[in-house]
Design an enzyme around this catalytic site. Structure first.
Site, PDB file in Angstrom:
ATOM      1  N   LYS A 107       6.240 -30.025 -44.101  1.00 20.11           N
ATOM      2  CA  LYS A 107       5.790 -30.301 -45.467  1.00 20.11           C
ATOM      3  C   LYS A 107       4.470 -31.070 -45.507  1.00 20.11           C
ATOM      4  CE  LYS A 107       9.981 -29.938 -48.215  1.00 20.11           C
ATOM      5  NZ  LYS A 107      11.036 -29.586 -47.246  1.00 20.11           N
ATOM      6  N   GLU A 129       7.284 -33.746 -57.793  1.00 21.58           N
ATOM      7  CA  GLU A 129       8.707 -33.805 -58.115  1.00 21.58           C
ATOM      8  C   GLU A 129       9.444 -33.494 -56.814  1.00 21.58           C
ATOM      9  OE1 GLU A 129       8.707 -30.183 -57.162  1.00 21.58           O
ATOM     10  OE2 GLU A 129       7.373 -30.338 -58.866  1.00 21.58           O
ATOM     11  N   SER A 394      11.277 -25.834 -38.441  1.00 19.85           N
ATOM     12  CA  SER A 394      10.516 -26.419 -39.552  1.00 19.85           C
ATOM     13  C   SER A 394      10.595 -27.942 -39.610  1.00 19.85           C
ATOM     14  CB  SER A 394      10.988 -25.811 -40.867  1.00 19.85           C
ATOM     15  OG  SER A 394      12.397 -25.943 -41.014  1.00 19.85           O
TER      16      SER A 394
HETATM   17  C1  LIG Z   1      11.867 -28.499 -47.293  1.00 16.95           C
HETATM   18  C2  LIG Z   1      12.263 -27.934 -45.998  1.00 16.95           C
HETATM   19  C3  LIG Z   1      12.509 -26.550 -45.820  1.00 16.95           C
HETATM   20  C4  LIG Z   1      12.495 -25.556 -46.949  1.00 16.95           C
HETATM   21  O1  LIG Z   1      11.282 -25.410 -47.606  1.00 16.95           O
HETATM   22  P1  LIG Z   1      10.367 -24.128 -47.420  1.00 16.95           P
HETATM   23  O2  LIG Z   1       9.348 -24.276 -48.495  1.00 16.95           O
HETATM   24  O3  LIG Z   1      11.230 -22.918 -47.597  1.00 16.95           O
HETATM   25  O4  LIG Z   1       9.781 -24.180 -46.071  1.00 16.95           O
HETATM   26  C5  LIG Z   1      12.798 -26.091 -44.565  1.00 16.95           C
HETATM   27  N1  LIG Z   1      12.884 -26.931 -43.501  1.00 16.95           N
HETATM   28  C6  LIG Z   1      12.671 -28.248 -43.625  1.00 16.95           C
HETATM   29  C7  LIG Z   1      12.780 -29.117 -42.421  1.00 16.95           C
HETATM   30  C8  LIG Z   1      12.345 -28.807 -44.874  1.00 16.95           C
HETATM   31  O5  LIG Z   1      12.146 -30.119 -44.983  1.00 16.95           O
END
Ligand SMILES: *Cc1c(COP(=O)(O)O)cnc(C)c1O
Length: 408
Positions: A107, A129, A394
């Site tokens: 993020k 938000e 992610s």
């Molecule tokens: C917020 C988040 C997601 C989901 O958000 P996307 O916009 O679909 O990437 C996925 N993995 C993690 C670790 C997150 O914090």
């Protein structure tokens, strides 16, 4: 032909656009102009690149994992010994390590980009938000970096549930505003942020956290996250001397998946987006928007949406807060309809199993969101071995220990 840029009105095929009150249009136009100018400007690109290196920690590694995809046993039934011999036909699985970014997830790639843009636009105040608080923390971090005032709207029920992230944001100097209206969750926080933006647009920048929202947000967030795929492409060519066969990423709003996928869209690499299957396919028990939803309007854009027969937005469930969202970015809707990317879902229990397996066999605690992609990738390796695949890790799982750790 898959459009890799939205049309002038912000549509990816039939999806996207701007479904917002008239009063918001001038602000979106101003943002669109500023973003287009910024992305052409070498000085902006250089400053963003420097920040991504020095502060976010990019490039993130591409890590080959040997033990996670090997064998058929569950976590606990380890392949013997510390090394795994290469067998013919085995899968070669790589993780793109967004868990190693500053603050522990992808993020921050987006918030650093947007807050840099906010400063360039002369805005003194950034609003956001947040549901679970992850995007709020990433925004507050970027604002602390630039000394910009940060206000985060959060449903008051979420404020109670996510006390640790609220504390983090406040430590970072952000103001967290609990929203008491409606269901006191993300939907209400979004409405409140939009209202704030319209009334104070002259000095305020609205930072959206995924590849969702009215044009140009889906385009801009995807571009800021595309650094993931650009690095992965370079790294896999170095490791394997060729492109991978398959990319796998989890899909909440869709930003980490778009970031990985986008630089590969014009190749023949297969791609799978993995949504939250939750506790089952019945309405209200999952967050699998592309698998079970149909087109509708949410968060200012037309895309797939989990809704009932009357068009009411359905409640969602996922063991991972980041996938617990009834909408999805419009570019994914377009990629689904075109067939270029396949979308599937993984239930809570399979994601938890992958979480434990990755922790025990590789020493990496994945976020529960990412664990959905890992669970799918594991299945894919067993079904058709011998392929090279990249899974987008992610984020890290430290934030999920109260949920995942409770099951040991
Ligand atoms: C917020 C988040 C997601 C989901 O958000 P996307 O916009 O679909 O990437 C996925 N993995 C993690 C670790 C997150 O914090």
């Amino acid at each position: 032909m898959i459009p890799s840029q939205p049309d002038r009105r912000g549509y990816f095929g039939s999806y996207g656009g701007r479904y917002v009150p008239d009063t918001v249009f001038p602000a979106l136009d101003e943002l669109d102009r500023a973003y287009r100018a910024a992305r052409r400007d070498p000085a902006f690109r250089r400053e963003l690149g420097d920040l991504l290196r020095a502060t976010v920690g990019r490039p993130t590694p591409l890590t080959r994992v040997l033990r996670f995809p090997a064998g058929t046993g569950k976590a606990g039934a380890r392949p013997s010994g510390g090394t795994v011999r290469r067998r013919r036909g085995e899968s070669r699985m790589y993780l793109k390590r967004e868990d190693l970014c500053h603050t522990g997830a992808h993020k921050i790639n987006n918030t650093v980009g947007q807050v840099l843009l906010a400063r360039r636009m002369g805005k003194r105040r950034v609003i956001a938000e947040t549901g679970a608080g992850q995007h709020g923390v990433a925004t507050a971090t970027a604002c602390a970096l630039f000394g910009l005032k940060c206000t985060v709207y959060m449903g008051s029920d979420d404020v109670k549930r996510q006390a640790m992230n609220v504390y983090r944001m406040r430590l970072l100097g952000a103001e967290v505003v609990p929203v008491e209206s409606g269901t006191r969750t993300l939907k209400d926080a979004i409405n409140e942020a939009m209202r704030d933006w319209v009334t104070r647009v002259r000095d305020t920048y609205y930072c959206i956290g995924s590849a969702v929202g009215p044009h140009p947000y889906p385009l801009m967030v995807r571009d800021f996250q595309s650094v993931i795929g650009l690095e992965a492409k370079r790294q896999i060519l170095k490791e394997e001397g060729r492109l991978p066969d398959l990319l796998v990423a989890c899909v909440g709003g869709g930003s980490n998946a778009m970031g990985l996928f986008h630089p590969f869209l014009d190749t023949d690499v297969a791609m799978v987006g993995v949504e939250a299957g939750g506790r089952g396919p019945q309405p209200g028990r999952h967050g699998a928007t592309l698998c079970h939803g149909r087109p509708g309007i949410l968060h200012g854009a037309l895309s797939y949406l989990l809704q009932d027969a009357k068009g009411q937005v359905l409640p969602t469930h996922s063991v991972s807060a980041g996938l617990d969202y009834p909408g999805v970015g419009p570019e994914h809707a377009c990629l689904k309809d075109s067939g270029r990317v396949r979308y599937t879902s993984v239930p809570d229990d399979a994601a938890l199993e992958a979480f434990h397996r990755m922790s025990e066999l590789e020493g990496i605690l994945p976020a529960l969101e990412s664990s959905h992609a890992l669970a799918y990738a594991l299945r894919a390796c067993r079904r058709s071995p011998g392929r090279v695949l990249i899974v987008n890790l992610s984020g890290r799982g430290d934030k999920d220990l109260d949920i995942a750790g409770g099951r040991i």
